[in-house]
Design an enzyme around this catalytic site. Structure first.
Site, PDB file in Angstrom:
ATOM      1  N   GLY B  77       0.809  -1.223   0.000  1.00  7.95           N
ATOM      2  CA  GLY B  77       0.000   0.000   0.000  1.00  7.95           C
ATOM      3  C   GLY B  77       0.833   1.259   0.000  1.00  7.95           C
ATOM      4  N   ARG B 141       1.294  -5.940  -5.029  1.00  9.65           N
ATOM      5  CA  ARG B 141       1.232  -6.843  -3.874  1.00  9.65           C
ATOM      6  C   ARG B 141       1.741  -8.260  -4.176  1.00  9.65           C
ATOM      7  NH1 ARG B 141      -1.377  -4.340   0.410  1.00  9.65           N
ATOM      8  NH2 ARG B 141      -2.466  -2.438  -0.178  1.00  9.65           N
ATOM      9  N   ASP B 171       6.000  -4.897   6.988  1.00  5.61           N
ATOM     10  CA  ASP B 171       6.660  -6.018   7.658  1.00  5.61           C
ATOM     11  C   ASP B 171       6.776  -7.244   6.748  1.00  5.61           C
ATOM     12  OD1 ASP B 171       3.896  -6.125   7.836  1.00  5.61           O
ATOM     13  OD2 ASP B 171       3.846  -6.992   9.848  1.00  5.61           O
ATOM     14  N   ILE B 200       1.770   3.381   6.567  1.00  6.07           N
ATOM     15  CA  ILE B 200       1.030   4.397   7.324  1.00  6.07           C
ATOM     16  C   ILE B 200       0.493   3.809   8.619  1.00  6.07           C
ATOM     17  CG2 ILE B 200       0.349   5.711   5.271  1.00  6.07           C
ATOM     18  CD1 ILE B 200      -2.546   4.572   5.763  1.00  6.07           C
ATOM     19  N   LYS B 238     -25.330  18.950  17.323  1.00  5.36           N
ATOM     20  CA  LYS B 238     -26.481  18.049  17.197  1.00  5.36           C
ATOM     21  C   LYS B 238     -26.158  16.702  16.573  1.00  5.36           C
ATOM     22  CE  LYS B 238     -27.976  20.308  12.945  1.00  5.36           C
ATOM     23  NZ  LYS B 238     -28.988  21.104  12.251  1.00  5.36           N
ATOM     24  N   TYR B 239     -24.903  16.420  16.295  1.00  7.00           N
ATOM     25  CA  TYR B 239     -24.563  15.122  15.700  1.00  7.00           C
ATOM     26  C   TYR B 239     -23.504  14.390  16.516  1.00  7.00           C
ATOM     27  CZ  TYR B 239     -26.765  16.930  11.441  1.00  7.00           C
ATOM     28  OH  TYR B 239     -27.643  17.454  10.534  1.00  7.00           O
ATOM     29  N   GLU B 307     -10.154   0.557  12.001  1.00  5.56           N
ATOM     30  CA  GLU B 307     -10.752  -0.301  10.965  1.00  5.56           C
ATOM     31  C   GLU B 307     -10.818  -1.772  11.388  1.00  5.56           C
ATOM     32  OE1 GLU B 307      -8.322  -0.414   7.484  1.00  5.56           O
ATOM     33  OE2 GLU B 307      -9.941  -1.062   6.163  1.00  5.56           O
ATOM     34  N   TYR B 420      -8.087   6.362   2.222  1.00  4.09           N
ATOM     35  CA  TYR B 420      -7.500   6.724   0.931  1.00  4.09           C
ATOM     36  C   TYR B 420      -7.117   8.201   0.863  1.00  4.09           C
ATOM     37  CZ  TYR B 420      -9.295   2.148  -0.122  1.00  4.09           C
ATOM     38  OH  TYR B 420      -9.545   0.804  -0.081  1.00  4.09           O
ATOM     39  N   GLU B 421      -7.710   9.017   1.737  1.00  2.00           N
ATOM     40  CA  GLU B 421      -7.412  10.454   1.749  1.00  2.00           C
ATOM     41  C   GLU B 421      -5.989  10.747   2.220  1.00  2.00           C
ATOM     42  OE1 GLU B 421      -9.897   8.930   3.078  1.00  2.00           O
ATOM     43  OE2 GLU B 421     -11.744   9.814   2.326  1.00  2.00           O
TER      44      GLU B 421
END
Lengths: 546, 546
Positions: B77, B141, B171, B200, B238-239, B307, B420-421
Site C-alpha cells: 500500500g 502486492r 513487515d 502508514i 447536534k450530531y 478499521e 485513501y485520503e
C-alpha cells in the site's frame, strides 16, 4: 484551553484590510436600484427598503466616532470565516468608539428571540480570530419570519441599546434579514439590519456579490482530499472512486473541485436538468468512460457527484413529486403493508411515465423513495447514497456489456462523501481577509445609517489593497418564487450557469480528462509561504471575473 | 504535465540531510545480534544473514566512489514519502559515482520477476521530489517468496549489472526482502538486498526502527479532517460523528489521531482484545458516554474507531473462526439455501457460545459474516461498516434506556471512513526528510557491502542535523508465527502497547475528553512557516522517545 500549534501561530495573523476600508471613509451612493424581477410585487412588499442605491466606501475627511452597540447572529450551516466577520465587525465597531459594545446572540436567530446572548470581549474574541467553525456563539436554523419574533427580539435590542443587528447567513437568512429590516423600518423603531453573504455552496452570488464566504476554504479542503485520492488512484491503478460532494441546490462545489483537480468525470446537476437526462443516461455516460479507459488498460478513475444530483434528474424529480402526493394522500393505509405489498401498491398507483422510472431504480433506492418522509412529507433525498446508487448501476451496465462482448476490464468502486470535513476548516488567507473586510463593511454600513443592505466586497481577484467595499440593497437581489405553495419574495439563488466561463472551461477539457489521466494534486491549504500558493482565489472566481 | 501551485513550489524543497549522512562516512559495527525470539529456528533458516551486527554511519576519511547500479521496488500500500526514499537513494548513488544508474521496477515486486522496469533519470525524478503517491513507478502486492521468482529476478539483475535491490515495504515485504537476501547470499550471487520501513499503519517499529515512514503524514492528514469535523460538531451541536480510520492490524493511527484531536471516544483494538470485551461492552461504554453528555445538554460528540476493531473483539474473532471452518466444510450445500434457511443452518451448527454471539449481531452484519468470503475462504472484514454497526447498536441501546427512563436526549449519528485520503498526501517535512535520509542510508549500506539489512534513521525527535543513520539486520526483528497453517519466520508486528507511553497518556485523559469537550483542531499540514507548526513529529513518537 489547549490549542494546536497551527492555531497558536495563526491567531496572530492580521487580515489584510483593503485600502478602501482603512482610515476615515465616507459613502458614495449610486443610482436607485430595482429588484432582479417582479419589481412591482417586491416594491409593494418592501416599501421602506426597496429601490435604495448601491453604496461604496471611499476615502473620507474625518473619522466617524458614532456611539453604537451592535448584535451579531450566525444563521444556518457553518462556513469557514464566520469568526473573522465577527472580528472585522468588532474591530471596526471599537475603532469607531471604544465604548461601543458587540453582542453575540447564541445558537442562531433563536438567540435573538429567546434573549440568549453574550457580550463579545477582546480576550474572548482573541481565541477565535482566524479560526474555522461557528462555535464562538453557535449557529441555528430558526427562521426569523414572524412579527412576534421581531417584537420579542426588539425587547432585548432595546435593553442592550443595540443600534443594528448583523445577520450572517445564506440566501434565505438574508431574505429574512431584509424582512426584519423592512419591519423595523416600517415601525420606525430605528433599528437597522445588515446581512453578510455566507455559504460554502457558493449559490449566493450575483452582479454585486462576487462570492459567498467559505466557498474558497471548503472547496480547497475538498480538493486537497480529492487530489490525494487521485494520487492514490493513479498509484494503485485498480479502483474507481465515486466522491459525493456537499451542495444540494447547486453544483458550484463539484465544478470548482473539478477545475482544481481534473478528475475523469464530474457531474453537474444543472446540466443534467437542462439536457433532461435520465439516470440511465448518466450511468451509460460514465460506464462508457469506464469501458474506454479499460480498453487502454486503465481500470481506475475518479468521479465527482454533487449531493443534490438526484433531485435535478427531471424524471426522478417528477417521480418524487408524484410519490410525495401519493403517500400524503394514502400514507396511513400504506404504512401497514409489508415491503412487497408497498411496492405493488406504488406501482399500481403511479402514472405510466413515473412507473417506468420507478422500475429502473435499484431496490434500495426505490425503497428509500417509497418509505422515509421528513416531517413535511418530503422524501429525504440526502439519505440516498447517490454515489453508491450510481456505481452499482454502472456495475450492472458493465456486466451486461461484458456479456455482449462490448467491454473487458475490472470495475472496483470505492465511495466517499465530503461535506462536514470542509465546513469548519480554518479559513484560507482569502476567506480570512474577505470575511474581515465584510465585517468591517457591515460596521461602516451601520455607522452610515443603512438598513436592509448586505455588506459587499468586490474586485476580489485583485490584490487585497485594491478590493472595493460597500453595500447592496437586499431587495435588489430578489424575485418572487413559490415556497410551500405560496409566492414569496426571495433572493434569487445562483445555480451553475451553463453559459458561464467556469462551466465552459470545464466542458472544453472534460473529454480529455475522461480519456487521459490529467489529475492535479492541490495539496493542503497553506497559510505561510509563496503567495501563489497561499493567496490563490478559487478557479471559479478567477474565470468569472477575468 | 500541469501541476498545482503547491507542487511547483514544493518541488524545490531540499530535504534536510542529517550530518551523519553528509560528506564521507564510514561504518561502525556493533555486537552480533539475535532475533527477538525463536533464535534457533531463525538462525537455521537464515544461516548467511543471521547474527550480523547493527551498523551506524559515522564520519569517514575518504569518499567512497564505488561503481554500482541499484534497483528499487515499491511494495504494498501507498505511504507518503516513497518518492523521497527514491530521491535520497538516487542522489546518494549518483554522488558515489555519476556513472551509477538507478532502475525502478514497475508496479511492485512483480516488475522484478517480469522484467518491467525503467531507468530513473534526473529529469524524470525531478517531477516527483517531495510528492505523495507511488505513481512514479507504481506499487504492487506480488509476494516475492519462491525460488523461481528469485531466479527470474536474477536474470534482469545480471542484465542491468545491478549490485543491489532496495525494497520499500511493510513487515511482510521486508520479511520477503530478507528471504531474498538470504537466498542470493546462499547462492553466492553477490547481489545485495536492503529494506526500508514503510507503512502508514505504524506497526513496523521496534527498538531499532523508531517509526515507519508515512505514518506522520497520514495521521496528520486524518487529524486535520477529524479536527474539522470536531469543530463542525461543536458548532452545530447536534450530531455524533463516528469516524473509522484505516489500520487493520494495529490501532496506532486511531491512537495518534486521538492524541492530536482529543475526541470524546477512541477505541483501541488491542485494549478490547486484552480486556476480552464484547461488542455489547463496547456499545454500552459509548452509549453511557452519550447519555452522560446528553444529561448536560450535549447531544453531540466524536468517536474514533480503528478499521480492524471487529476482528479484535475476542468473541467475534472466535465466531468468525468457526464460521470460516463451517462454511469451508459445508459451503456448497449451504450456498443454495435462501437467506432465512442459511441463518437457520448457521444457528443449528454453531457452538453455543458462538451462537449466542451471532444472535446479538444486527441482521446486516450477521449476513455479511455468513455470506461473503474472499478467495482464501476468509470473511471480508473490511466490508463490514463497523462505524455504522456500532452506531446502530448504540441507537438501539439508547432507545431501550429511554423506555426505562435512564436516558433523555437526541442521538443523530453521522459516519465517515478515512483511509485513501491520507495514503498519498504530499509528505510532511518530517516524512520528506526522514524518507530522503532512509534512501541515503540504503545507498550507503549497499556501498558498504551489506545485505539483509533495513535502512534506519534514529534520534528522530531531535533536530534533523542530529539524526543518526545506519542499518539493522532484518533477522534481528524476526520471530516464528503461524501463517496459513504453517510456522514462518516473520518480522514481529508492533501493536499498540498497553504499557507504552502513548496509550498511558491517552488513558490518563480520556475520561475528561469523554465528559467535556476538549477538541483540538490541528489544521492542514504546513510546509512553510513557523517550525513548531511545520516540523512537529507525531505525538506517538514524541511520547515514545521522550
Amino acid at each position: 484551553m489547549e490549542i494546536s500549534a497551527l492555531q497558536k501561530e495563526r491567531a496572530g495573523y492580521q487580515p489584510k484590510l483593503p485600502k478602501a476600508l482603512q482610515g476615515a471613509v465616507k459613502i458614495k451612493e449610486g443610482e436607485p436600484t430595482q429588484s432582479v424581477d417582479n419589481q412591482e410585487e417586491i416594491k409593494k412588499l418592501f416599501p421602506n427598503t426597496y429601490g435604495m442605491p448601491l453604496v461604496e466606501f471611499i476615502p473620507g475627511d474625518e473619522k466617524n466616532s458614532l456611539e453604537m452597540n451592535v448584535g451579531i447572529i450566525l444563521s444556518g450551516g457553518q462556513a469557514p470565516g464566520g469568526h473573522n466577520v465577527i472580528s472585522g465587525l468588532f474591530d471596526a465597531v471599537k475603532n469607531l468608539n471604544p465604548n461601543n459594545r458587540l453582542y453575540g446572540f447564541l445558537m442562531g436567530p433563536g438567540g435573538l428571540v429567546d434573549h440568549n446572548y453574550i457580550e463579545i470581549t477582546p480576550e474572548f474574541l482573541d481565541e477565535y480570530r482566524n479560526t474555522g467553525g461557528f462555535d464562538m456563539i453557535g449557529s441555528g436554523r430558526t427562521k426569523l419570519e414572524k412579527e412576534e419574533q421581531f417584537e420579542k427580539g426588539l425587547e432585548i435590542i432595546r435593553e442592550l441599546n443595540i443600534k443594528a443587528i448583523v445577520i450572517i447567513g445564506g440566501d434565505d437568512s438574508n431574505t429574512n434579514a431584509c424582512v426584519l429590516a423592512e419591519y423595523y423600518a416600517a415601525k420606525k423603531y430605528g433599528v437597522q439590519v445588515i446581512g453578510c453573504p455566507k455559504t460554502i455552496d457558493g449559490d449566493l452570488k450575483n452582479d454585486q456579490i462576487e462570492t459567498s464566504f467559505g466557498f474558497d476554504t471548503a472547496t480547497k479542503t475538498y480538493s486537497e482530499l480529492i487530489g490525494n485520492i487521485e494520487r492514490d488512484c493513479n498509484s494503485a491503478r485498480k479502483y474507481w472512486h465515486f466522491i459525493k460532494l456537499m451542495g444540494r441546490s447547486a453544483s458550484h462545489i463539484a465544478l470548482e473541485c473539478a477545475l482544481q483537480t481534473q478528475p475523469n468525470i464530474c457531474l453537474i446537476s444543472e446540466e443534467v436538468e437542462a439536457k433532461d437526462q435520465t439516470l440511465n443516461d448518466i450511468v451509460e455516460q460514465i460506464a462508457s468512460a469506464v469501458a474506454s479507459r479499460a480498453a487502454q488498460g486503465q481500470n481506475f478513475g475518479v468521479v465527482l457527484i454533487p449531493e443534490g444530483l438526484i433531485e435535478f434528474i427531471p424524471a426522478i424529480g417528477r417521480l418524487i413529486q408524484e410519490l410525495n402526493d401519493l403517500l400524503a394522500a394514502h400514507g396511513d393505509d400504506y404504512k401497514d403493508l409489508d415491503k412487497a405489498a408497498q411496492r405493488e401498491y406504488i406501482l399500481s398507483h403511479l402514472s405510466e411515465a413515473n412507473k417506468a422510472t420507478f422500475e429502473t431504480l435499484p431496490e434500495g433506492v426505490a425503497r428509500q423513495l417509497s418509505l422515509d418522509r421528513d416531517p413535511h412529507g418530503n422524501v429525504q433525498v440526502s439519505l440516498i447514497e447517490t454515489e453508491k446508487l450510481i456505481s452499482e448501476m454502472i456495475g450492472d451496465k458493465l456486466n451486461q456489456w461484458k456479456k455482449e462482448g462490448k467491454y473487458e476490464g475490472k470495475f472496483s468502486p470505492l465511495h466517499h462523501f465530503f461535506g462536514y470535513e470542509g465546513r469548519c476548516a480554518a479559513p484560507s488567507n482569502f476567506d480570512a481577509d474577505y470575511c474581515y473586510a465584510l465585517g468591517t463593511s457591515a460596521a461602516l454600513l451601520i455607522a452610515n445609517g443603512k438598513t436592509g443592505y448586505m455588506a459587499i466586497v468586490k474586485n476580489t481577484t485583485d490584490k487585497t489593497d485594491n478590493w472595493k467595499a460597500g453595500g447592496v440593497p437586499i431587495t435588489m437581489m430578489m424575485n418572487m418564487e413559490r415556497r410551500n405553495g405560496e409566492m414569496k419574495p426571495v433572493i434569487r439563488k445562483a445555480l451553475v450557469e451553463l453559459e458561464g466561463e467556469p462551466f465552459k472551461f470545464f466542458t472544453a477539457r472534460r473529454d480529455k480528462w475522461a480519456k487521459e489521466t490529467c489529475y492535479i494534486y492541490p495539496g493542503p491549504i497553506q497559510y505561510w509561504g509563496p503567495s501563489d500558493v497561499c493567496d490563490q482565489t478559487t478557479k471559479t472566481l478567477a474565470l468569472e471575473q477575468k
